[in-house]
Design an enzyme around this catalytic site. Structure first.
Site, PDB file in Angstrom:
ATOM      1  N   ASP A  60       4.227   0.329  11.937  1.00 39.94           N
ATOM      2  CA  ASP A  60       3.066  -0.334  11.315  1.00 39.94           C
ATOM      3  C   ASP A  60       2.935  -1.803  11.727  1.00 39.94           C
ATOM      4  OD1 ASP A  60       2.402   2.024  10.107  1.00 39.94           O
ATOM      5  OD2 ASP A  60       3.179   1.492   8.131  1.00 39.94           O
ATOM      6  N   LYS A 120       0.828  -1.214   0.000  1.00 42.99           N
ATOM      7  CA  LYS A 120       0.000   0.000   0.000  1.00 42.99           C
ATOM      8  C   LYS A 120       0.860   1.262   0.000  1.00 42.99           C
ATOM      9  CE  LYS A 120      -1.755   1.569   4.057  1.00 42.99           C
ATOM     10  NZ  LYS A 120      -1.550   3.000   4.388  1.00 42.99           N
ATOM     11  N   ASN A 121       1.821   1.309   0.918  1.00 39.86           N
ATOM     12  CA  ASN A 121       2.565   2.559   1.102  1.00 39.86           C
ATOM     13  C   ASN A 121       3.602   2.811   0.009  1.00 39.86           C
ATOM     14  OD1 ASN A 121       0.971   3.101   3.252  1.00 39.86           O
ATOM     15  ND2 ASN A 121       2.477   2.534   4.807  1.00 39.86           N
ATOM     16  N   CYS A 129      -5.477  12.414  12.927  1.00 39.82           N
ATOM     17  CA  CYS A 129      -6.155  11.144  12.701  1.00 39.82           C
ATOM     18  C   CYS A 129      -6.019  10.306  13.955  1.00 39.82           C
ATOM     19  CB  CYS A 129      -5.605  10.433  11.477  1.00 39.82           C
ATOM     20  SG  CYS A 129      -4.047   9.630  11.748  1.00 39.82           S
ATOM     21  N   ARG A 179      -8.998  -0.613   4.081  1.00 38.28           N
ATOM     22  CA  ARG A 179      -8.180   0.462   3.494  1.00 38.28           C
ATOM     23  C   ARG A 179      -6.809  -0.057   3.105  1.00 38.28           C
ATOM     24  NH1 ARG A 179      -7.585   5.686   6.866  1.00 38.28           N
ATOM     25  NH2 ARG A 179      -6.132   5.888   5.155  1.00 38.28           N
ATOM     26  N   ARG A 235      -0.170  14.291  13.288  1.00 36.87           N
ATOM     27  CA  ARG A 235       0.383  14.116  11.952  1.00 36.87           C
ATOM     28  C   ARG A 235       0.401  15.383  11.091  1.00 36.87           C
ATOM     29  NH1 ARG A 235      -1.722   8.492   9.534  1.00 36.87           N
ATOM     30  NH2 ARG A 235       0.216   8.631   8.360  1.00 36.87           N
TER      31      ARG A 235
HETATM   32  N1  EPU Z   1       5.763  14.558  11.007  1.00 40.37           N
HETATM   33  C1  EPU Z   1       5.722  15.908  11.306  1.00 40.37           C
HETATM   34  N2  EPU Z   1       5.677  16.799  10.267  1.00 40.37           N
HETATM   35  C2  EPU Z   1       5.661  16.399   8.975  1.00 40.37           C
HETATM   36  C3  EPU Z   1       5.694  15.025   8.674  1.00 40.37           C
HETATM   37  C4  EPU Z   1       5.744  14.114   9.719  1.00 40.37           C
HETATM   38  O1  EPU Z   1       5.733  16.292  12.468  1.00 40.37           O
HETATM   39  O2  EPU Z   1       5.615  17.260   8.092  1.00 40.37           O
HETATM   40  C5  EPU Z   1       5.817  13.563  12.105  1.00 40.37           C
HETATM   41  C6  EPU Z   1       4.566  12.707  12.176  1.00 40.37           C
HETATM   42  O3  EPU Z   1       3.524  13.314  12.879  1.00 40.37           O
HETATM   43  C7  EPU Z   1       5.095  11.449  12.841  1.00 40.37           C
HETATM   44  C8  EPU Z   1       6.523  11.346  12.282  1.00 40.37           C
HETATM   45  O4  EPU Z   1       6.857  12.648  11.841  1.00 40.37           O
HETATM   46  O5  EPU Z   1       5.136  11.613  14.216  1.00 40.37           O
HETATM   47  C9  EPU Z   1       6.703  10.369  11.133  1.00 40.37           C
HETATM   48  O6  EPU Z   1       5.660  10.528  10.196  1.00 40.37           O
HETATM   49  P1  EPU Z   1       5.796  10.231   8.651  1.00 40.37           P
HETATM   50  O7  EPU Z   1       5.682  11.505   7.901  1.00 40.37           O
HETATM   51  O8  EPU Z   1       7.006   9.384   8.392  1.00 40.37           O
HETATM   52  O9  EPU Z   1       4.486   9.359   8.389  1.00 40.37           O
HETATM   53  P2  EPU Z   1       3.616   9.404   7.091  1.00 40.37           P
HETATM   54  O10 EPU Z   1       4.499   9.633   5.932  1.00 40.37           O
HETATM   55  O11 EPU Z   1       2.449  10.282   7.280  1.00 40.37           O
HETATM   56  C10 EPU Z   1       3.868   6.877   6.467  1.00 40.37           C
HETATM   57  C11 EPU Z   1       2.947   5.721   6.240  1.00 40.37           C
HETATM   58  C12 EPU Z   1       2.374   5.293   7.573  1.00 40.37           C
HETATM   59  C13 EPU Z   1       3.524   4.886   8.486  1.00 40.37           C
HETATM   60  C14 EPU Z   1       4.503   6.046   8.634  1.00 40.37           C
HETATM   61  C15 EPU Z   1       5.724   5.720   9.450  1.00 40.37           C
HETATM   62  C16 EPU Z   1       2.167   6.115   3.992  1.00 40.37           C
HETATM   63  C17 EPU Z   1       1.050   6.470   3.096  1.00 40.37           C
HETATM   64  N3  EPU Z   1       1.900   6.112   5.302  1.00 40.37           N
HETATM   65  O12 EPU Z   1       3.087   7.914   7.033  1.00 40.37           O
HETATM   66  O13 EPU Z   1       1.552   4.162   7.334  1.00 40.37           O
HETATM   67  O14 EPU Z   1       3.042   4.514   9.747  1.00 40.37           O
HETATM   68  O15 EPU Z   1       4.937   6.492   7.330  1.00 40.37           O
HETATM   69  O16 EPU Z   1       6.418   4.652   8.902  1.00 40.37           O
HETATM   70  O17 EPU Z   1       3.252   5.803   3.542  1.00 40.37           O
HETATM   71  C18 EPU Z   1      -0.169   2.610   7.768  1.00 40.37           C
HETATM   72  O18 EPU Z   1       0.112   2.078   6.686  1.00 40.37           O
HETATM   73  O19 EPU Z   1      -0.963   2.094   8.594  1.00 40.37           O
HETATM   74  C19 EPU Z   1       0.435   3.903   8.081  1.00 40.37           C
HETATM   75  C20 EPU Z   1      -0.059   4.702   9.027  1.00 40.37           C
END
Ligand code: EPU
Length: 416
Positions: A304, A22-23, A116, A396, A121
């Site tokens: 995850d 998915k990711n 969420c 999802r 996030r």
């Molecule tokens: N963060 C910030 N500011 C930002 C971006 C991130 O503060 O601009 C923080 C987030 O709040 C979090 C941390 O940094 O505390 C890491 O977040 P990240 O941005 O890496 O997460 P994401 O990109 O939103 C993806 C996956 C998630 C997975 C995380 C961590 C996708 C679509 N989603 O989310 O997947 O948990 O990386 O590996 O790639 C899932 O599949 O169930 C899922 C939640």
């Protein structure tokens, strides 16, 4: 709303084919916006999030042709540069259209994702990076409005490691003028998979798989073909299921080289693993051993998989400790597991689990995607019936999970 009814206690036995990740699929689909050429994808998983992303992309004018796990995208006639709230609110990954639209068309308007179930996030790092590349960004009426003449390469150091942030900035930088250096980049295999597609489309990216990506912008990208990487989280989820129920399963179409952290912990649990190139046989007898771990960025233990391993820990032969360091609120499954007879206490971002001999089935509520999977695992191990409500979360991100589980002997059915 669909529910899953699970009669626990069956050992799992047989083969499971793992779907595309998915990711990886979500950012890869957005990369279709970067070119007027055909992007031909295979191993695209059947998931609600993929359907939502395709709806969002189709609405921009991206042409989408789908045939089973194959999707062909063509972006020669993009007519809208907007991702509306109605879609973004159901899927945060919608933010991934921001970088590509801005880089190719000089403008994008994307609804600001809210918080969420697993945390607040924010997307400040996506915005900070795009601003560094020269975008003018305003936030108004709940929308991120980004504009630029032409993005210009620069050095970007994100405050923390962010997966979709890295992906968004990489997709923007491939069409920027000059060199962009992305420091503190996420090294997740899904980021790497996107980078490989971009290179196949003509992008120049060095340092793929490391935390320093050096991207030399090109004027345009062309079409390419790509198979989405196998889902390491789905694979590890099935391995946790057999760790909890006992049995003998073989997962196929998997990538064993990107699962070290999870496989090490599964061995510690007592799972006997035989690892081939693209398959893993897992055999389990007796009670799991408890495992203590903390989640961290790749190649560390993935957030995850935190909930699914916790489900195994609930019935382990001893006590364990689980620390979540990525998201501030990712323990929503704890109360539900305790309803099944688990003995878990939390203190801040740490959960203390005392293994109990047996869980007992009960109605429970799924709260987010991975929490749902953990409740299914707990239900498979529990005595009696577990009814998991709100499984739209599960749909999802898992490709027909209950069908795959039925095929390996689980007593699980979907109630409409
Ligand atoms: N963060 C910030 N500011 C930002 C971006 C991130 O503060 O601009 C923080 C987030 O709040 C979090 C941390 O940094 O505390 C890491 O977040 P990240 O941005 O890496 O997460 P994401 O990109 O939103 C993806 C996956 C998630 C997975 C995380 C961590 C996708 C679509 N989603 O989310 O997947 O948990 O990386 O590996 O790639 C899932 O599949 O169930 C899922 C939640």
């Amino acid at each position: 709303m669909d529910k899953l009814l699970i009669k626990g206690g069956n050992r799992l036995q047989g083969d499971v084919t793992i779907s595309g990740a998915k990711n990886a699929a979500l950012p890869i689909l957005c990369a279709g916006l970067l070119t007027s050429g055909d992007v031909q994808l295979s191993n695209v998983p059947h998931l609600q999030d993929v359907r939502t992303m395709l709806r969002l992309l189709a609405q921009t004018g991206l042409k989408v042709d789908q045939d089973g796990d194959k999707v062909t995208l063509n972006g020669s006639n993009i007519t809208s540069l907007e991702a509306p709230y109605e879609l973004v609110k159901t899927m945060r990954a919608s933010i991934l259209v921001l970088g590509p639209l801005l880089a190719r068309f000089g403008e994008a308007k994307v609804s600001l994702p809210g918080g969420c179930a697993i945390g607040s996030r924010p997307v400040d790092q996506h915005i900070k990076g795009l601003q560094a590349l020269g975008a003018e960004i305003t936030i108004e009426a709940g929308y991120i409005h980004a504009k630029c003449k032409k993005l210009k390469g620069t050095r970007i150091v994100t405050d923390m490691i962010t997966v979709t942030g890295t992906e968004n900035l990489m997709m923007a930088a491939v069409l920027a003028e000059g060199e962009t250096v992305l420091e503190n980049a996420a090294r997740e295999p899904e980021v790497t998979d996107l980078a490989h597609l971009l290179v196949a489309m003509g992008a120049k990216i060095e340092g793929i798989g490391t935390d320093r990506l050096v991207i030399t912008g090109v004027p345009e990208l062309h079409g390419a073909s790509h198979a989405v990487i196998s889902d390491r989280i789905e694979a590890a989820t099935f391995l946790c299921a057999v760790a909890a129920t006992g049995g003998d399963i073989t997962i196929r179409n998997t990538r064993t080289d990107i699962m070290d952290a999870a496989l090490d912990k599964l061995r510690e649990i007592g799972l006997r693993l035989t690892v081939g190139d693209d398959w893993i046989r897992a055999q389990m007898d007796g009670r799991p051993q408890p495992v203590t771990f903390r989640t961290t960025e790749y190649p560390g233990f993935p957030t995850d998989m935190q909930a699914q391993f916790m489900a195994v820990n609930t019935i382990a032969n001893g006590a364990s400790r689980v620390t979540e360091t990525i998201f501030e609120n990712r323990f929503m499954h704890v109360q539900e597991m305790n309803r099944l007879g688990a003995a878990i206490e939390t203190d801040g971002n740490t959960a203390f689990i005392k293994g109990v001999e047996q869980l007992v089935g009960a109605p429970v509520m799924a709260t987010d995607l991975r929490a749902s999977a953990s409740l299914v695992i707990a239900g498979l191990a529990a005595r009696g019936e577990t009814l998991v409500d709100r499984i739209y979360h599960l749909d999802r991100g898992y490709d027909r999970m209950e069908v795959k589980l039925q095929a390996i002997g689980a007593d699980i059915s979907r109630i409409k």
